[in-house]
Design a protein around this motif. Structure first.
Motif, PDB file in Angstrom:
ATOM      1  N   LEU A 170      -4.793 -15.951   3.053  1.00 52.70           N
ATOM      2  CA  LEU A 170      -4.860 -16.060   1.597  1.00 52.70           C
ATOM      3  C   LEU A 170      -3.538 -15.637   0.951  1.00 52.70           C
ATOM      4  N   VAL A 171      -2.937 -14.566   1.460  1.00 58.64           N
ATOM      5  CA  VAL A 171      -1.634 -14.150   0.937  1.00 58.64           C
ATOM      6  C   VAL A 171      -0.603 -15.247   1.164  1.00 58.64           C
ATOM      7  N   GLY A 172      -0.595 -15.824   2.359  1.00 57.71           N
ATOM      8  CA  GLY A 172       0.352 -16.899   2.653  1.00 57.71           C
ATOM      9  C   GLY A 172       0.139 -18.113   1.774  1.00 57.71           C
ATOM     10  N   VAL A 173      -1.124 -18.485   1.568  1.00 60.63           N
ATOM     11  CA  VAL A 173      -1.416 -19.625   0.694  1.00 60.63           C
ATOM     12  C   VAL A 173      -0.972 -19.321  -0.734  1.00 60.63           C
ATOM     13  N   GLU A 181     -12.511 -10.132  -2.912  1.00 55.32           N
ATOM     14  CA  GLU A 181     -11.506  -9.935  -1.869  1.00 55.32           C
ATOM     15  C   GLU A 181     -10.645 -11.186  -1.710  1.00 55.32           C
ATOM     16  N   SER A 182     -11.282 -12.338  -1.689  1.00 57.84           N
ATOM     17  CA  SER A 182     -10.524 -13.591  -1.534  1.00 57.84           C
ATOM     18  C   SER A 182      -9.575 -13.791  -2.706  1.00 57.84           C
ATOM     19  N   ILE A 196      -2.205 -11.752  -4.925  1.00 62.81           N
ATOM     20  CA  ILE A 196      -0.992 -11.061  -4.475  1.00 62.81           C
ATOM     21  C   ILE A 196       0.131 -12.056  -4.206  1.00 62.81           C
ATOM     22  N   GLY A 197      -0.183 -13.101  -3.473  1.00 57.41           N
ATOM     23  CA  GLY A 197       0.849 -14.089  -3.147  1.00 57.41           C
ATOM     24  C   GLY A 197       1.356 -14.842  -4.345  1.00 57.41           C
ATOM     25  N   VAL A 236       3.880  -4.492  -0.431  1.00 54.44           N
ATOM     26  CA  VAL A 236       2.507  -4.984  -0.296  1.00 54.44           C
ATOM     27  C   VAL A 236       2.449  -6.139   0.701  1.00 54.44           C
ATOM     28  N   VAL A 237       3.254  -7.162   0.469  1.00 60.83           N
ATOM     29  CA  VAL A 237       3.221  -8.334   1.337  1.00 60.83           C
ATOM     30  C   VAL A 237       3.756  -7.989   2.728  1.00 60.83           C
ATOM     31  N   GLY A 238       4.799  -7.170   2.788  1.00 59.83           N
ATOM     32  CA  GLY A 238       5.366  -6.803   4.084  1.00 59.83           C
ATOM     33  C   GLY A 238       4.379  -6.055   4.960  1.00 59.83           C
ATOM     34  N   THR A 239       3.683  -5.075   4.390  1.00 52.29           N
ATOM     35  CA  THR A 239       2.704  -4.337   5.204  1.00 52.29           C
ATOM     36  C   THR A 239       1.539  -5.222   5.605  1.00 52.29           C
TER      37      THR A 239
END
Length: 530
Positions: free
Chosen positions: A30-33, A271-272, A278-279, A385-388
């Motif tokens: 989901l973050v990647g999308v 959650e979704s 975030i992304g 956030v994204v890195g972790t």
């Protein structure tokens, strides 16, 4: 804006559905999308409003996690949880703050501590979602879950103190400690009051849907009241959830079924949406860095990310071993497992709470000057956030399997359940013996008691037969065969009821009544077969 949110919700649920279908790590995908969608031209922008996140998203997720948590497990691990939830955010704030101050000369120390407080708390959603997927042992999940339930309160209090100092208000370490104590004590007291009051109200309601509606409103109302009273809304929601979770065994079965279904559905949706959100923030954050050197920003972001990750290791290992100099600790706690300690240290994923906290940073300080390096703070928070999530989240499962810190506790759970079910069945048989003894041998109710004896025996047999799962068997157990046939019978009956409705011999109200009864019966079969 509303159209953009609708699109984001649809995309988030669709991606989550595909990920769950193929057992992929949904949070990371989901973050990647979200990162990919954020760069699509003319896509509606979805701004992250901190008030919406802290009021509409955080409370229900914390409340649900608290209800599903074990109070006894948290109590038994309280030293480790408090070490992670109270001490580690303070240590992270100081470490990241000092490093950021050295990296960014234009960033005053107080403003640097703002960044440290923002990235200090690991995320409750990330820890639970990724931990479940990885299959971490229950003790580690208790530590991570307990930490993530409470550390937001610590970090948000630190953020208030750091922001006050950064914008020019008079503050001190003593005032910060006082603020935290007031927030913690007030939040705990309010959570207990709310939990007791809601439990009392629900015990007097006779309408399960209304009970569930009252329960659904609890996290929002609790958080709002606590924040209005200047105490910790996070702690209040968590305490209320733990209290009501322990009392849920006294609720009616219909209320528990409805509550669980509602909470799980809300959890999946929120959650979704959170991970996709975030992304989606990256383009706006990059726009805020106009005029900055990309190379310098990349170096600063990498250093801060490394400090955040390393700080957790520096805190966990010494604070695990140092208390063992006391004999009481050595006697009451098992020796530390270095492999488990590594997993706990590595499971420090950050989430949307950090981003929401970063967006609460004001645009100006007292006097009207711009808040120093606000754009850099927001971008550095995003990178952390994204890195972790991408670095630690994608490798946590690999490390856990490589180190052997993956537990299949299903067999132990089945054994514990079978033992408890055996005791429960014996108690039920004693009750039936008393009822039977009070009747004459030819009393027609004796037949009903005999049927109930068979049902109780089936419950016991099903529990013990479940222990054979995981080993090779020829065929199926008698109880499993009966359960399968019961399921087939219920499906045939459901088909007949639908055909009767389609033929016009019964109306939809009768069909719904029949389906409700069949659904409960099938649910019982499925639960017994688990």
């Amino acid at each position: 804006m509303e159209f953009g949110i609708l699109i984001a919700v649809v995309v988030a649920l669709s991606v989550a559905a595909v990920a769950r279908r193929y057992e992929w790590p949904a949070p990371l995908i989901l973050v990647g999308v979200g990162l990919a969608i954020g760069w699509i031209p003319r896509m509606p922008e979805i701004d992250l409003h901190p008030e919406a996140v802290l009021f509409l998203i955080l409370p229900p997720l914390l409340y649900s996690a608290a209800i599903d948590s074990s109070y006894h497990a948290i109590r038994d691990s309280r030293r480790g949880i408090l070490m992670l939830a109270l001490g580690l955010p303070v240590f992270t704030t100081l470490a990241v703050g000092y490093v950021a101050h050295l990296l960014l000369p234009q960033l005053p120390l107080a403003a640097a501590f703002v960044l440290g407080a923002v990235v200090a708390p690991p995320d409750a959603v990330s820890a639970q979602a990724i931990g479940r997927q990885v299959g971490l042992p229950r003790r580690i999940m208790t530590l991570l879950g307990g930490e993530s339930l409470l550390n937001d309160a610590t970090a948000l209090t630190l953020l208030r103190v750091a922001l006050a100092a950064a914008i020019g208000e008079t503050t001190s370490a003593g005032r910060g400690v006082l603020m935290f104590l007031v927030a913690a004590i007030g939040g705990t007291a309010l959570g207990l009051v709310v939990g007791y009051f809601i439990s009392w109200v629900r015990s007097r309601l006779v309408d399960p849907p209304l009970e569930s509606a009252v329960g659904f409103a609890v996290p929002f109302a609790t958080y709002f009241i606590a924040e209005e009273l200047h105490s910790s809304g996070v702690i209040a929601v968590v305490v209320a959830g733990l209290f009501l979770g322990q009392r849920s065994a006294r609720d009616s079965y219909a209320t528990r079924l409805q509550d669980n279904g509602i909470r799980k559905s809300v959890d999946v949706g929120l959650e979704s949406f959170v991970f996709l959100l975030i992304g989606l923030q990256l383009p706006a954050l990059i726009d805020g860095l106009a005029g900055e050197s990309p190379v310098r920003i990349a170096i600063d972001a990498t250093v801060v990310l490394v400090v955040v990750i390393v700080t957790r290791f520096v805190w966990v290992y010494p604070l695990t071993y140092l208390p063992r100099i006391f004999r009481r600790v050595r006697q009451n706690e098992p020796p530390p497992d270095t492999k488990s300690m590594f997993i706990v240290s590595w499971a420090g994923m950050r989430g949307v709470v950090s981003l929401a906290a970063a967006f609460t940073i004001p645009l100006t300080v007292d006097g009207g000057a711009a808040f120093p390096a606000r754009g850099e703070i927001l971008f550095l928070t995003f990178v952390v956030v994204v890195g972790t999530l991408l670095i630690q989240g994608t490798t946590l499962g690999w490390f856990a399997r490589k180190l052997g810190v993956v537990a299949d506790e299903a067999a132990q759970d089945r054994l514990a359940f079978a033992t408890a079910q055996d005791k429960a069945s014996r108690a039920a048989e004693e009750l039936l013996d008393k009822r039977s003894a009070a009747l004459t041998p030819d009393d027609p109710y004796q037949h009903k008691i005999a049927v109930l004896r068979k049902w109780v025996a089936t419950q016991r047999n099903t529990a013990w037969e479940s222990l054979g799962r995981g080993v090779e068997e020829i065929g199926e157990s008698p109880t499993a065969a009966i359960d399968r046939m019961r399921g087939e019978i219920l499906r045939v009956q459901r088909t007949v009821f639908i055909e009767e409705r389609d033929a016009g011999r019964i109306d939809d109200e009768v069909l719904r009544m029949a389906l409700r009864r069949l659904d409960f019966a099938e649910g019982t079969v499925d639960r017994e077969a688990e």
